[in-house]
Design a protein around this motif. Structure first.
Motif, short mmCIF file in Angstrom:
data_model
loop_
_atom_site.label_atom_id
_atom_site.label_comp_id
_atom_site.label_asym_id
_atom_site.label_seq_id
_atom_site.Cartn_x
_atom_site.Cartn_y
_atom_site.Cartn_z
N GLY A 145 0.80 -1.29 0.07
CA GLY A 145 0.07 -0.02 -0.01
C GLY A 145 0.78 1.43 -0.06
N ASP A 146 2.27 1.28 0.28
CA ASP A 146 2.90 2.29 0.16
C ASP A 146 4.24 2.33 -0.54
N PRO A 147 4.66 2.97 -1.18
CA PRO A 147 5.78 2.83 -2.35
C PRO A 147 7.21 2.74 -1.39
N GLU A 148 7.21 3.61 -0.13
CA GLU A 148 8.36 3.36 0.70
C GLU A 148 8.48 2.16 1.08
N ARG A 149 7.31 1.52 1.79
CA ARG A 149 7.13 0.48 2.70
C ARG A 149 7.60 -0.69 1.64
N ALA A 150 7.17 -0.65 0.34
CA ALA A 150 7.23 -1.70 -0.40
C ALA A 150 8.77 -1.80 -0.96
N ALA A 151 9.47 -0.75 -0.91
CA ALA A 151 10.92 -0.51 -1.47
C ALA A 151 11.70 -1.40 -0.39
N THR A 152 11.28 -0.80 1.03
CA THR A 152 12.22 -1.37 2.13
C THR A 152 11.87 -2.85 2.24
N SER A 153 10.81 -3.30 2.06
CA SER A 153 10.37 -4.83 2.20
C SER A 153 11.25 -5.33 1.13
#
Ligand code: 6PG
Length: 225
Positions: free
Chosen positions: A97-105
Motif C-alpha cells: 500500500g505504500d511505495p516506501e514500505r514496498a521498497a524497504t520490504s
C-alpha cells in the motif's frame, strides 16, 4: 564491452544465450531483469531455451507503482513473456500500500536472495531510456542521491508516478551488468554515453560497475563513430 547486432531479434537471441550460459555456469544465480518494452523479446526467446530454472532467482531492477496485474507492471510483462521461468520471479509487493514500505520490504527480500551469492547481484539486465535513465534512476530525481539503501521509492514528476528502483549502490555491487538497448530513438543517447561519457544515470551505473556489457542493435549504435 560493446556488441552490435543486426536487429532487435538478434539482440534478443544474443542476450537469451548470454543468460542461459550464465545459468549453466553455476549451481545458483540471481538475475535482475530489466523492465520496459525492449527486453520482452529477450524473455520470449529465453522461455524457449533449455534453462534449469530452479537454479535461478529472478528479481526486478525496477517496478512501476501499480498492481501486479496492471498493464504497466514490469512483473506482469515478465510473467507474460518468460514462460515457466517467471515462477522464479520475486517482485515488489504493491499490496503493502505504500511505495516506501514496498521498497524497504523488497530490499530485505533481495538481501536474502543474494545471500548464496555473497550478498550481491550476480547478473543484472538493464534497459535505457532516450534520456539516459536506467531502471527508474531518472535524471534530476531523488533516486540518484540514494547511497544508503539498495532499493528506493522515487517520485518521477515527468511521469507523475511513483517508481521503485534499484539504487546506484546495489547496481554497482553487481558482478555483471548487461545493458540491452535497441532502436533508432536510443542512438543519440548511446553516443552521448559511450562516446562523450556524459554522466547520465546509465553512464553512472556503468562507470561504477565491475563488468559491463552493452548489447546494441545497429539502429541504437548508428551514431557511434
Ligand atoms: C522501466 C524500465 C526502464 C526501461 C527504459 C527503456 O520500468 O521502464 O526499467 O528503465 O528500461 O525506460 O524502456 P524501453 O525498453 O521501453 O525503451
Amino acid at each position: 564491452m560493446i556488441t552490435v547486432h543486426p536487429s532487435p531479434d538478434a539482440v534478443a537471441d544474443a542476450v537469451a544465450d548470454l543468460v542461459a550460459d550464465a545459468v549453466r555456469a553455476r549451481p545458483r544465480i540471481n538475475i535482475g531483469l530489466a523492465g520496459g518494452s525492449t527486453p520482452s523479446l529477450t524473455y520470449e526467446r529465453l522461455s524457449g531455451r533449455d534453462v534449469t530454472w530452479d537454479r535461478v532467482t529472478l528479481w526486478l531492477g525496477d517496478e512501476r507503482w501499480v498492481p501486479a496485474d496492471h498493464p504497466d507492471s514490469n512483473a506482469r510483462m515478465v510473467r507474460t513473456t518468460l514462460g515457466s521461468g517467471a515462477e522464479r520471479l520475486i517482485a515488489p509487493d504493491h499490496e503493502l500500500g505504500d511505495p516506501e514500505r514496498a521498497a524497504t520490504s523488497y530490499a530485505t527480500r533481495l538481501a536474502a536472495a543474494f545471500e548464496p551469492s555473497g550478498g550481491h547481484p550476480d547478473l543484472v539486465l538493464l534497459g535505457m531510456g532516450d534520456d539516459g535513465h536506467t531502471a527508474s534512476l531518472f535524471p534530476g530525481t531523488k533516486g540518484l542521491d540514494v547511497m544508503d539503501r539498495d532499493y528506493a521509492a522515487v517520485w518521477v514528476a515527468d511521469k507523475n508516478t511513483w517508481r521503485l528502483t534499484a539504487t546506484f549502490p546495489l547496481l554497482w555491487s553487481s558482478e555483471r551488468i548487461v545493458f540491452v538497448v535497441t532502436g533508432h530513438a536510443k542512438a543519440p543517447v548511446v553516443r552521448r554515453i559511450l562516446e562523450k561519457g556524459e554522466p547520465l544515470p546509465a553512464q553512472r551505473v556503468a562507470e561504477g560497475a565491475a563488468d559491463v556489457t552493452w548489447v546494441l542493435d545497429q539502429a541504437a549504435a548508428a551514431q557511434l563513430t
